[in-house]
Design a protein around this motif. Sequence first.
Motif, short mmCIF file in Angstrom:
data_model
loop_
_atom_site.label_atom_id
_atom_site.label_comp_id
_atom_site.label_asym_id
_atom_site.label_seq_id
_atom_site.Cartn_x
_atom_site.Cartn_y
_atom_site.Cartn_z
N THR A 1 0.88 -1.32 -0.06
CA THR A 1 -0.03 -0.08 -0.04
C THR A 1 0.76 1.30 0.04
O THR A 1 0.37 2.26 -0.34
CB THR A 1 -0.79 0.16 1.17
OG1 THR A 1 -0.07 -0.16 2.34
CG2 THR A 1 -1.90 -1.12 1.11
N ARG B 1 -4.05 6.29 5.31
CA ARG B 1 -5.14 5.59 4.85
C ARG B 1 -5.23 4.16 5.80
O ARG B 1 -6.51 3.96 5.93
CB ARG B 1 -4.81 4.93 3.44
CG ARG B 1 -6.07 4.83 2.65
CD ARG B 1 -5.70 4.58 1.03
NE ARG B 1 -5.13 5.46 0.35
CZ ARG B 1 -3.98 5.78 -0.31
NH1 ARG B 1 -2.92 4.78 0.23
NH2 ARG B 1 -3.57 6.91 -0.51
N GLY B 2 -4.41 3.45 6.19
CA GLY B 2 -4.34 2.42 7.03
C GLY B 2 -5.17 2.78 8.50
O GLY B 2 -5.87 2.09 9.10
N GLY C 1 -7.45 4.68 8.37
CA GLY C 1 -8.98 5.10 8.38
C GLY C 1 -9.20 6.65 8.12
O GLY C 1 -10.44 7.01 8.16
N SER D 1 -5.43 -4.54 -1.09
CA SER D 1 -5.49 -3.43 -0.29
C SER D 1 -6.70 -3.13 0.77
O SER D 1 -6.75 -3.04 1.83
CB SER D 1 -5.16 -2.19 -0.90
OG SER D 1 -6.01 -1.90 -1.94
N HIS E 1 -6.89 -3.66 4.66
CA HIS E 1 -7.59 -2.59 5.64
C HIS E 1 -8.90 -2.94 6.31
O HIS E 1 -9.05 -2.69 7.47
CB HIS E 1 -8.08 -1.40 4.70
CG HIS E 1 -7.06 -0.59 4.38
ND1 HIS E 1 -7.03 -0.15 2.68
CD2 HIS E 1 -5.76 -0.50 4.54
CE1 HIS E 1 -5.76 0.62 2.71
NE2 HIS E 1 -4.88 0.40 3.76
N ARG F 1 -2.61 -1.64 15.48
CA ARG F 1 -2.95 -1.08 14.09
C ARG F 1 -1.68 0.09 13.84
O ARG F 1 -1.19 -0.08 12.73
CB ARG F 1 -4.32 -0.45 13.62
CG ARG F 1 -4.42 -0.12 12.21
CD ARG F 1 -5.74 -0.13 11.89
NE ARG F 1 -6.44 1.02 12.59
CZ ARG F 1 -7.53 0.64 13.46
NH1 ARG F 1 -7.99 -0.69 13.65
NH2 ARG F 1 -8.07 1.68 14.15
#
Lengths: 359, 182
Positions: free
Chosen positions: A39, B36-37, B39, B118, B122, B133
């Motif tokens: 990613t 992005r991970g 959120g 991806s 997620h 996380r």
Amino acid sequence: MRPFDDDARVRACADDAVLSGAGDTEPALHALIAELRATADAPAPAPTTALATLLRTGRPPVPAAVPTASRFPLRVRARRVVARAAALGVAGKLALGTGVAFASVGAVATVEAVPDSLQNPASAVVVELVDALTLGTVELTPHGSRPAGALLGGPVAPGGVVPTVPDALAARHGSPADGRAGSGVGSAAGERVRSADPSTAAPGQRVTPPSDRGNGVPPLTVPGNGLPGGSLPAEGLPSAVVPGNGLPAGSVPGKGLPAGAVPSNGLPSGTVPGNGTPAWALPGNGAAPVTVPPVPVAGPPAHAPGSDVAVPGVGAGAGAPPAVGADPGTPGAGAGAGPGGGSSPSDAAPGRGRGPAAP
Amino acid sequence: MLADFDPVLASARRGSPEAFQALYADLVRPVAAYLRGKGVPDVEDLTSEVFLAVFTGLERFSGGQAEFRSWVFTIAHRRVVDHWRRASRTPGTAEYDADDDTRTAPSAEDEALVDLGSARVHELLAGLTPDQRDVLLLRVVADLTVEQAAEVVGKPAGAVKALQRRGLAALRRLVEAEGVPL
């Protein structure tokens, strides 16, 4: 090494292997970690306009650490000073004001409580006066700059235009007995210059009945706009009208205090007339205290009768009387008691800041 | 990683746009992937915020490339925390507009063709605790060491190792439970 230390190390190694993708003992987990790592290779998001500009044009070289105070404009800093001063107790405020403005600090004057109706409207003036006290560079704004010499020299038109102190001094010394009321130097905070003629006081003026003069009774406030009466400019408080929040009586807005003229009682120069007339003092001709009608002043100083101004607390050491003929709106503009005996020194606010008795 | 980090950093301190671009290009994707991970809904804006803070705060940084990477992700981590604090105070609301709703029911072919990588990652990360996380994203996406990750999240290295271990164990269980090949 204890057994569980070794186990922890083994587990850590196993975790590192998973995270690094080494080994093939757990293919599903390895694949998940690899996808997670992938990613980071996704296309970068578009920069915002600000970032795009920075990337395109760069920025000036990084300077040395800048002092916090210089980042803010003068008035912001002054307002912060005022805010800090406002947070102080009464004694602290007086000490702050006098400590800043005066070379020596005497006993702290008893400060008359300023009505709440005066506090807020006076806040703008407070800012100005603190500027003058602390920075010595402030012209009267937003009321506009005041013409020099208007403070103590001639008659003060309603509205109380306050000249710079040096000019006020010059005017004062030039006409020590020209019959202008002092500005209240020597008066405690909230002291009002007594009206020459209470019966003729205009709305907004503060007057002290003759029977109350000399006995320390605070003047009556003629209902008006809630501001100190008699000497208010149309656009607000006169430059010299300072609520009794601890600012020294001699805190004359304008160009700050002149150097080297601090009277022995600790009042700043330019705030005490040479003849020591109290702020409430009568004009040199013995007439009643000057009262200035509430009209903005634009011309040379000319005290109109009937003006009544609030003078700030002179704070510590403010023992010198105001200049004779000081603009009624001028706090502590006098340098000493002037001639005339309409008011007695006892008219001054209780405590410090009282000038010599009028002859 | 930049081969000539020190000269680039010095040039960036002088305000060179080329230096800014080099640093930005090196770290923008890992930073965006980290956000992005986590959120974050608006990854673009937050990523730009991070780099604006980086480029305007260069005078406060000192160190090498590894420290610089840690510092950038520290800024990113704090921006995320601030973002969630703001979001918790003022939840955004929006009226539903069917024209803006792009959701569609996937066909069987779509399901087979969709890259589950991806998105699936997620979804699995969502099954972890926020701290777990955080650590896994910093260790994997940001490529930080345990000590560097500990600096970013403000926890001891031992705590970070424990979080890492528990996060991997949780992922292991999720993967095994779903039985979905990746």
